[in-house]
Design a protein around this motif. Structure first.
Motif, mmCIF file in Angstrom:
data_model
loop_
_atom_site.group_PDB
_atom_site.id
_atom_site.type_symbol
_atom_site.label_atom_id
_atom_site.label_comp_id
_atom_site.label_asym_id
_atom_site.label_seq_id
_atom_site.Cartn_x
_atom_site.Cartn_y
_atom_site.Cartn_z
ATOM 1 N N HIS A 132 39.483 44.582 41.740
ATOM 2 C CA HIS A 132 38.041 44.872 40.998
ATOM 3 C C HIS A 132 38.055 46.087 40.259
ATOM 4 C CE1 HIS A 132 35.197 42.367 44.148
ATOM 5 N NE2 HIS A 132 36.300 41.716 43.035
ATOM 6 N N THR A 133 38.938 47.076 40.574
ATOM 7 C CA THR A 133 39.018 48.218 39.689
ATOM 8 C C THR A 133 39.875 47.883 38.518
ATOM 9 O OG1 THR A 133 39.069 49.536 41.822
ATOM 10 C CG2 THR A 133 40.314 50.345 39.768
ATOM 11 N N TYR A 183 39.485 43.509 48.043
ATOM 12 C CA TYR A 183 39.355 43.089 46.976
ATOM 13 C C TYR A 183 39.045 44.480 46.027
ATOM 14 C CZ TYR A 183 38.642 38.132 47.286
ATOM 15 O OH TYR A 183 38.840 36.756 47.516
ATOM 16 N N ARG A 184 38.909 45.657 46.470
ATOM 17 C CA ARG A 184 38.514 46.702 45.817
ATOM 18 C C ARG A 184 39.562 47.069 44.648
ATOM 19 N NH1 ARG A 184 35.205 51.305 46.765
ATOM 20 N NH2 ARG A 184 34.964 50.399 49.002
ATOM 21 N N LEU A 189 29.794 43.099 38.889
ATOM 22 C CA LEU A 189 30.758 44.339 39.319
ATOM 23 C C LEU A 189 30.074 45.541 39.991
ATOM 24 C CD1 LEU A 189 33.796 44.186 37.191
ATOM 25 C CD2 LEU A 189 33.806 44.243 39.719
ATOM 26 N N ALA A 200 40.061 45.033 37.001
ATOM 27 C CA ALA A 200 39.025 43.844 36.394
ATOM 28 C C ALA A 200 38.087 44.776 35.761
ATOM 29 C CB ALA A 200 38.399 42.933 37.554
ATOM 30 N N ARG A 201 37.335 45.846 36.171
ATOM 31 C CA ARG A 201 36.586 46.689 35.637
ATOM 32 C C ARG A 201 36.929 47.329 34.298
ATOM 33 N NH1 ARG A 201 35.295 49.064 39.705
ATOM 34 N NH2 ARG A 201 33.274 47.850 40.410
ATOM 35 N N ASP A 205 32.722 37.872 44.223
ATOM 36 C CA ASP A 205 34.005 38.435 44.335
ATOM 37 C C ASP A 205 35.003 37.856 43.695
ATOM 38 O OD1 ASP A 205 32.779 40.682 46.097
ATOM 39 O OD2 ASP A 205 33.472 39.531 48.102
ATOM 40 N N VAL A 264 34.263 37.487 39.495
ATOM 41 C CA VAL A 264 34.610 38.664 38.505
ATOM 42 C C VAL A 264 36.111 38.637 37.963
ATOM 43 C CG1 VAL A 264 32.433 39.926 38.984
ATOM 44 C CG2 VAL A 264 34.691 40.046 40.286
ATOM 45 N N LEU A 265 36.972 38.327 38.909
ATOM 46 C CA LEU A 265 38.471 38.362 38.700
ATOM 47 C C LEU A 265 38.849 37.096 37.942
ATOM 48 C CD1 LEU A 265 39.736 39.250 42.375
ATOM 49 C CD2 LEU A 265 39.284 40.804 40.414
ATOM 50 N N TYR A 283 31.174 46.916 49.273
ATOM 51 C CA TYR A 283 32.163 46.835 49.824
ATOM 52 C C TYR A 283 32.175 46.843 51.254
ATOM 53 C CZ TYR A 283 34.456 46.611 45.356
ATOM 54 O OH TYR A 283 34.972 46.435 44.082
#
Length: 425
Positions: free
Chosen positions: A235-236, A231-232, A219, A238-239, A175, A178-179, A224
């Motif tokens: 992550h959006t 974190y969503r 990812l 970051a994606r 989690d 990825v960030l 979730y």
């Protein structure tokens, strides 16, 4: 260290010329991969390279060139990010990014980096999520659980050093990784000193993956729950940075990578219209239905594969007094300047096909939704044939400077029952 790359700026569907030495062999591989995805066109002639942009906008950092493709619609940065967040179901970034994204060297990539920065700062303030991670260590005292198999196989019964297994609550989980990886990617795109400083500062609080590819794969696997739901949004964003392709992946599927952030505007507009139309239909007492219901509109008997026609959105709307009590309205999103010129013959044929396949015979209608800077506009194209009416195509222009709440209201009004028979000229 300052970025010594030459900045090349062009708009959608514009062409620029580059010298031979401005593109390395690796650059041509990246650009050819994008050309295969119909994002741009790269041609060579006797004097150098000719690069033509398509409808994909954003920034691409090559070895010697920093390529910036600007959108044909002058959308303020705040509104562009608002539309993007709306399409992705993520919150809009802070108001500090409210500027025309084309005015700065970071462009659209800088806005997404700022959105990621804002979400990561919020996570650090609240405290990063921790989870139990297993550690196999060797020490002089027993801490945790003794690993009997390792102790017997490696120490042969000696007890001066103990093989133990412990579980510690740490932040080094996917989690957070990825960030941390996305923040480091954002650093390669940011040229503004303030943004780069803030990104560098917050990146130190996050662990990172060994490679961006590992982070992208993680990812795809993350699910979730109530433990990591906060974190969503991060992550959006970051994606977007890790994929480099905005709404759809552009480079990763073909095995080519490059530092950059590219956004296919037609894909974004389709995603926005699908959500706008779904919310407008719900306000009118209807709902969206799968456009592939019944297999869609299929063409058999050709030399190639079977062709399938599906509208971007199909709405089921209540209409009292009709035989079935409802009608189906096909909706198509067009990223075109239909505020400046008429609907093309190809799009007219496409919408008539949708009308024939989905709309009822007594109310043959379809809706085109296109972006339009300025006030919204609604007009109706009445199509007639030798035997009478073929259908009505409603053309609705949505103001790109407006909020999505206003846009939903405009579409809601366009969905109101209307007379669909052609009126005399």
């Amino acid at each position: 260290m300052p970025d010594r790359r030459t900045e090349v700026r062009l708009g959608e569907y514009e062409t620029v010329r580059l010298e031979w030495d401005q593109l390395s062999d690796r650059d041509t591989v990246r650009l050819r991969a994008l050309q295969a995805r119909r994002c741009l066109t790269l041609d060579a002639d006797r004097t150098g390279w000719r690069l033509r942009a398509d409808s994909t906008v954003g920034i691409l950092v090559l070895d010697h060139v920093r390529l910036v493709v600007e959108p044909k619609f002058a959308i303020p940065g705040e509104r562009l990010m608002d539309w993007l967040g709306y399409a992705l179901g993520a919150p809009a970034p802070v108001a500090a990014t409210a500027r025309r994204w084309v005015t700065g060297p970071d462009g659209y990539a800088g806005l997404v980096a700022a959105a990621l920065l804002k979400e990561c700062e919020g996570l650090v303030r609240e405290g990063l999520r921790r989870d139990y991670l297993r550690h196999d260590t060797v020490g002089p005292v027993l801490r945790g659980r003794l690993d009997f198999a390792a102790q017997a196989a490696r120490r042969y019964g000696q007890l001066d050093r103990l093989h133990v297994r412990t579980f510690e609550r740490e932040t080094d989980i996917w989690d957070n990784r990825v960030l941390g990886t996305a923040l480091r990617v954002a650093l390669t795109l940011a040229t503004g000193s303030d943004l780069a400083r803030d990104l560098r500062g917050i990146a130190g609080a996050f662990p990172h993956a060994a490679t961006p590819e590992a982070a992208r794969n993680a990812l795809d696997r993350i699910r979730y729950t109530r433990l990591n739901a906060r974190y969503r949004p991060a992550h959006t964003w970051a994606r977007l940075l890790l994929r480099g392709g905005g709404v759809t992946d552009l480079l990763t599927d073909g095995g080519a990578t490059a530092d950059g952030l590219l956004l296919p505007m037609p894909g974004l507009w389709e995603a926005v219209v699908r959500r706008l139309g779904t919310e407008a239909a719900a306000a009118a007492g209807g709902h969206a239905v799968p456009s592939a219901a019944g297999g869609g509109i299929r063409v058999h008997g050709g030399l190639g594969k079977t062709s399938v026609f599906r509208p971007d959105l199909l709405l089921r709307l209540p209409v009292p007094g009709t035989a079935e009590g409802h009608v189906l309205l096909p909706v198509d999103a067009k990223y075109k300047r239909y505020d400046r010129h008429g609907v093309s013959a190809g799009d007219t044929h496409q919408l008539l096909t949708y009308i024939a396949g989905f709309a009822p015979a007594d109310r043959p209608a379809a809706l085109i939704v296109h972006p339009q800077p300025g006030a919204p506009a609604h007009r109706a194209l009445r199509v007639e044939g030798p035997r009478g009416a073929l259908g009505v195509i409603h053309v609705l222009g949505i103001d790109t400077h407006a909020s999505h709440e206003q846009a939903v209201a405009w579409i809601r009004r366009a969905l109101e029952p209307r007379e669909t028979s052609p009126a005399p000229a």
